[in-house]
Design an enzyme around this catalytic site. Structure first.
Site, short mmCIF file in Angstrom:
data_model
loop_
_atom_site.label_atom_id
_atom_site.label_comp_id
_atom_site.label_asym_id
_atom_site.label_seq_id
_atom_site.Cartn_x
_atom_site.Cartn_y
_atom_site.Cartn_z
N ASP A 120 48.78 65.78 -8.80
CA ASP A 120 47.65 65.21 -9.75
C ASP A 120 48.24 64.57 -11.11
O ASP A 120 49.45 64.96 -11.49
CB ASP A 120 46.99 66.57 -10.41
CG ASP A 120 45.42 66.53 -10.69
OD1 ASP A 120 44.69 66.99 -9.89
OD2 ASP A 120 45.40 65.72 -11.60
N CYS A 144 42.54 64.60 -1.98
CA CYS A 144 41.15 64.67 -2.50
C CYS A 144 41.23 63.91 -3.91
O CYS A 144 40.33 64.00 -4.65
CB CYS A 144 41.35 66.42 -2.86
SG CYS A 144 40.82 67.47 -1.49
N TYR A 172 32.69 52.49 -4.90
CA TYR A 172 33.04 53.54 -4.39
C TYR A 172 32.63 53.78 -2.74
O TYR A 172 33.52 54.11 -2.09
CB TYR A 172 31.87 54.70 -5.17
CG TYR A 172 32.20 56.03 -4.56
CD1 TYR A 172 33.39 56.84 -5.00
CD2 TYR A 172 31.33 57.01 -3.98
CE1 TYR A 172 33.64 58.07 -4.78
CE2 TYR A 172 31.37 58.15 -3.62
CZ TYR A 172 32.66 58.78 -4.13
OH TYR A 172 33.01 60.03 -3.57
N PHE A 207 28.28 67.93 -3.79
CA PHE A 207 28.97 69.23 -4.05
C PHE A 207 29.16 69.75 -5.38
O PHE A 207 28.95 68.65 -6.25
CB PHE A 207 30.48 69.16 -3.52
CG PHE A 207 30.66 69.49 -1.98
CD1 PHE A 207 31.13 70.76 -1.74
CD2 PHE A 207 29.88 68.88 -0.89
CE1 PHE A 207 31.27 71.05 -0.26
CE2 PHE A 207 30.23 69.14 0.23
CZ PHE A 207 30.56 70.24 0.79
N THR A 251 31.07 69.91 -8.06
CA THR A 251 32.30 69.65 -8.68
C THR A 251 31.99 69.10 -9.96
O THR A 251 31.06 69.04 -10.70
CB THR A 251 33.08 68.56 -7.90
OG1 THR A 251 32.24 67.33 -7.83
CG2 THR A 251 33.23 69.16 -6.48
#
Length: 255
Positions: free
Chosen positions: A36, A86, A161, A194, A196
């Site tokens: 990350d 991810c 995107y 989702f 998130t």
């Protein structure tokens, strides 16, 4: 492939879908390296996950950073059998707006993280997986990428995107065909809406309204449901070269 023996990397593993996946993997007995850009948040996640978690601060847009992180993860865990992509960003901007247009810089930044970053991890991971001892089925590893239903029904303002996620979906089968000689499977999950960080800051009424768009169940997806699918993909050898929509039958409107 057995989850309890998995040695994995998860990009974007410090939050959202990535963190949920890392947690599910550790619960199943796997070792997990969190890759990350936010090293502080990644360290906090690893502390929560315990001794089977490792951290590598990684910029997925940098070839050198990715190669070093994946090599470091392999050294720490002994090998690599699962890579989950991810890490991702979104820029919502009309290509031609009243006061502002989508800049090439922003367009390329989204592609760099979502597409090039995914490619770099796939390449580095497969490069290490090819040297694993095969299972009885000849398997040596699994790669799971994250697209989005925006790859198929991108909304107004999502040109960058949607393009990045459509490209991730598009390279799934070519990579699966190429890596088949190594016994490495490649799959992609295309989540819908989702719960998130992307929607965490919205009022509860707005979150409920977003979730209600889904035919069934009428709610936002839970990151744990994404993680469960990743684990199933890892354990099911017949899943290869395909994009799975995880969206409660949602089809996004134009805006």
């Amino acid at each position: 492939m057995e989850l309890k023996e998995a040695k994995t990397i998860v990009t974007g593993g410090a939050s959202g879908l990535g963190l949920a996946t890392a947690k599910r993997l550790v619960q199943g007995g796997a070792r997990v390296a969190i890759l990350d850009l936010d090293g502080t948040r990644a360290q906090a996640a690893a502390a929560e996950l315990g001794q089977r978690a490792f951290v590598f601060e990684t910029d997925v847009t940098s070839e050198a950073s990715v190669e070093a992180a994946v090599a470091g993860a392999v050294e720490s865990m002994g090998s690599l059998t699962l890579a989950v992509n991810c890490a991702g960003i979104i820029v919502s901007q009309r290509t031609v707006g009243k006061d502002k247009r989508l800049s090439l810089e922003d367009f390329n930044r989204v592609l760099a993280v979502n597409l090039s970053g995914t490619f770099l991890i796939c390449r580095a991971a497969a490069g290490h997986m090819q040297h694993n001892a095969p299972t009885a089925d000849g398997e040596r590893g699994v790669i799971v990428n994250t697209a989005s239903i925006a790859a198929f029904e991108g909304q107004i303002g999502q040109a960058a995107y949607a393009a990045s996620k459509a490209a991730v979906a598009g390279m799934t089968l070519p990579l699966a065909r190429e890596f088949a000689v190594f016994g490495v499977r490649v799959m992609t999950v295309a989540p819908g809406l989702f719960d998130t960080l992307m929607v965490a800051g919205l009022p509860e009424t707005a979150r409920a309204a977003l979730g209600a768009q889904a035919p069934f169940p009428h709610r936002l997806g839970k990151p744990e449901e994404f993680a469960a699918l990743v684990c199933h993909i890892y354990e099911n050898p017949m899943l290869n070269g395909e994009v799975i929509r995880l969206d409660a039958a949602l089809r996004m409107p134009p805006k």
